[in-house]
Enzyme design. Sequence first.
Site, PDB file in Angstrom:
ATOM      1  CG  ASN A   1      -1.841   0.853   1.275  1.00 13.48           C
ATOM      2  OD1 ASN A   1      -1.534   1.889   0.829  1.00 13.48           O
ATOM      3  ND2 ASN A   1      -3.207   0.796   1.486  1.00 13.48           N
ATOM      4  CG  HIS A  11       0.491   6.245   5.082  1.00 15.47           C
ATOM      5  ND1 HIS A  11      -0.288   7.832   5.098  1.00 15.47           N
ATOM      6  CD2 HIS A  11       1.029   4.937   5.611  1.00 15.47           C
ATOM      7  CE1 HIS A  11      -1.086   6.767   5.779  1.00 15.47           C
ATOM      8  NE2 HIS A  11      -1.242   5.350   5.462  1.00 15.47           N
ATOM      9  CG  HIS A  29      -8.398   4.332   1.095  1.00 18.02           C
ATOM     10  ND1 HIS A  29      -8.532   4.045   2.853  1.00 18.02           N
ATOM     11  CD2 HIS A  29      -9.671   5.354   0.664  1.00 18.02           C
ATOM     12  CE1 HIS A  29      -9.692   4.297   3.289  1.00 18.02           C
ATOM     13  NE2 HIS A  29     -10.094   5.042   2.129  1.00 18.02           N
ATOM     14  NE  ARG A  64      -9.431   8.146   4.744  1.00 13.83           N
ATOM     15  CZ  ARG A  64      -9.185   7.515   4.936  1.00 13.83           C
ATOM     16  NH1 ARG A  64      -9.082   6.924   5.593  1.00 13.83           N
ATOM     17  NH2 ARG A  64     -10.336   8.068   6.323  1.00 13.83           N
ATOM     18  NE  ARG A 123      -7.619  11.773   6.001  1.00 15.10           N
ATOM     19  CZ  ARG A 123      -7.836  10.611   6.637  1.00 15.10           C
ATOM     20  NH1 ARG A 123      -6.888  10.285   7.395  1.00 15.10           N
ATOM     21  NH2 ARG A 123      -9.508  11.258   6.698  1.00 15.10           N
ATOM     22  CD  GLU A 135      -7.318  -0.102   1.215  1.00 18.09           C
ATOM     23  OE1 GLU A 135      -7.395   0.837   1.667  1.00 18.09           O
ATOM     24  OE2 GLU A 135      -6.130  -0.683   1.208  1.00 18.09           O
ATOM     25  CB  THR A 140      -9.515   1.595   8.031  1.00 22.72           C
ATOM     26  OG1 THR A 140      -9.020   2.425   6.494  1.00 22.72           O
ATOM     27  CG2 THR A 140     -10.878   1.482   6.920  1.00 22.72           C
ATOM     28  CD  GLU A 161      -7.348  -6.294   3.242  1.00 18.57           C
ATOM     29  OE1 GLU A 161      -7.109  -6.449   1.782  1.00 18.57           O
ATOM     30  OE2 GLU A 161      -6.657  -5.200   4.131  1.00 18.57           O
ATOM     31  CG  HIS A 166      -5.604  -1.576   9.651  1.00 15.99           C
ATOM     32  ND1 HIS A 166      -4.801  -1.016  10.209  1.00 15.99           N
ATOM     33  CD2 HIS A 166      -5.947  -0.722   8.674  1.00 15.99           C
ATOM     34  CE1 HIS A 166      -5.693  -0.234  10.294  1.00 15.99           C
ATOM     35  NE2 HIS A 166      -5.762   0.743   8.906  1.00 15.99           N
TER      36      HIS A 166
HETATM   37  N1  PXP Z   1      -5.806  -3.267   3.980  1.00 21.93           N
HETATM   38  C1  PXP Z   1      -6.992  -2.448   4.032  1.00 21.93           C
HETATM   39  C2  PXP Z   1      -8.287  -2.674   3.622  1.00 21.93           C
HETATM   40  C3  PXP Z   1      -6.588  -0.676   4.338  1.00 21.93           C
HETATM   41  O1  PXP Z   1      -7.605  -0.126   4.672  1.00 21.93           O
HETATM   42  C4  PXP Z   1      -5.581  -0.483   5.424  1.00 21.93           C
HETATM   43  C5  PXP Z   1      -4.829   0.984   5.256  1.00 21.93           C
HETATM   44  O2  PXP Z   1      -5.450   1.400   4.225  1.00 21.93           O
HETATM   45  C6  PXP Z   1      -4.763  -1.301   4.897  1.00 21.93           C
HETATM   46  C7  PXP Z   1      -5.163  -2.857   4.612  1.00 21.93           C
HETATM   47  C8  PXP Z   1      -2.693  -1.396   5.130  1.00 21.93           C
HETATM   48  O3  PXP Z   1      -1.714  -1.075   6.366  1.00 21.93           O
HETATM   49  P1  PXP Z   1      -0.734  -0.849   6.820  1.00 21.93           P
HETATM   50  O4  PXP Z   1      -1.737   0.690   6.168  1.00 21.93           O
HETATM   51  O5  PXP Z   1      -2.144  -0.687   8.287  1.00 21.93           O
HETATM   52  O6  PXP Z   1      -0.534  -1.413   6.299  1.00 21.93           O
END
Ligand code: PXP
Length: 251
Positions: free
Chosen positions: A11, A14, A47, A49, A53, A74, A105, A155, A198
């Site tokens: 992901n 960030h 994602h 949003r 952001r 996402e 999330t 998930e 997550h």
């Molecule tokens: N899976 C989903 C559905 C999420 O919303 C997120 C965070 O955007 C992640 C995985 C990844 O989480 P993390 O950034 O904490 O590794």
Amino acid sequence: MSADKLRLGVNIDHVATVRNARGSAYPDPIRAAKLAEEAGADGITAHLREDRRHISDADIEGLMEALTSPLNFEMAATDEMQAIALRHKPHAVCIVPEKREERTTEGGLEVAKEENRLAHFIAPLRDAGCRVSIFIAADRRQIEAAHRIGAQVIELHTGAYCDFHAEGKFAERDAELERLAEMATFADSLGLEVHAGHGLTYDTVKPIAALPEIMELNIGHFIIGEAIFRGLTPAVQEMRRLMDEAREGTN
Ligand code: PXP
């Protein structure tokens, strides 16, 4: 169903968070996504949003053009996001709950509470060829509801498991891990493909990666943070190595 090779979705949200902090053009999340692919990611997760952001509409466009691996898009279950998904037709769509005020999330989707709406919401996405995943807590009611509405994938939210670990609440962590394991088996028995994610880190990934029904992990924040210290390529490679080690039962 059990995956020999567990897939890693990286992901890259960030990277965009850092870029947006200064309103600059860098660091570029698409460059990060390409590097992550080369380092062993099997897919990229982003994602979009409602408040934009981190990831922007242009990022999604750029990712769709640049990636050779599948994009897991996402999004919240809103008309705006559905229209964007239908325009791009990414490989996968993961429906997540979204609150403006949350930092990330926070919980899973309450599928059971809005089954009818969600069934109608995901139908056109499935018809467009997107693999639809629903982000939920390890809760039998939510899994049954996700199955009933026609999702192909769930998930499982690993945030509580990771938080208990970080807080040193190991009995609670182990109970949550047990719940995740049971619910992965249950979802698999219904024919759902099971993913998880997550909050996962090098310290917490192996017990999750060892669950045989889980076919994909989506990991972002920790990998991007770790990239500051060791670089993105080694940060991804180390996660991949730990996942493979857990899968081979050598942990
Ligand atoms: N899976 C989903 C559905 C999420 O919303 C997120 C965070 O955007 C992640 C995985 C990844 O989480 P993390 O950034 O904490 O590794």
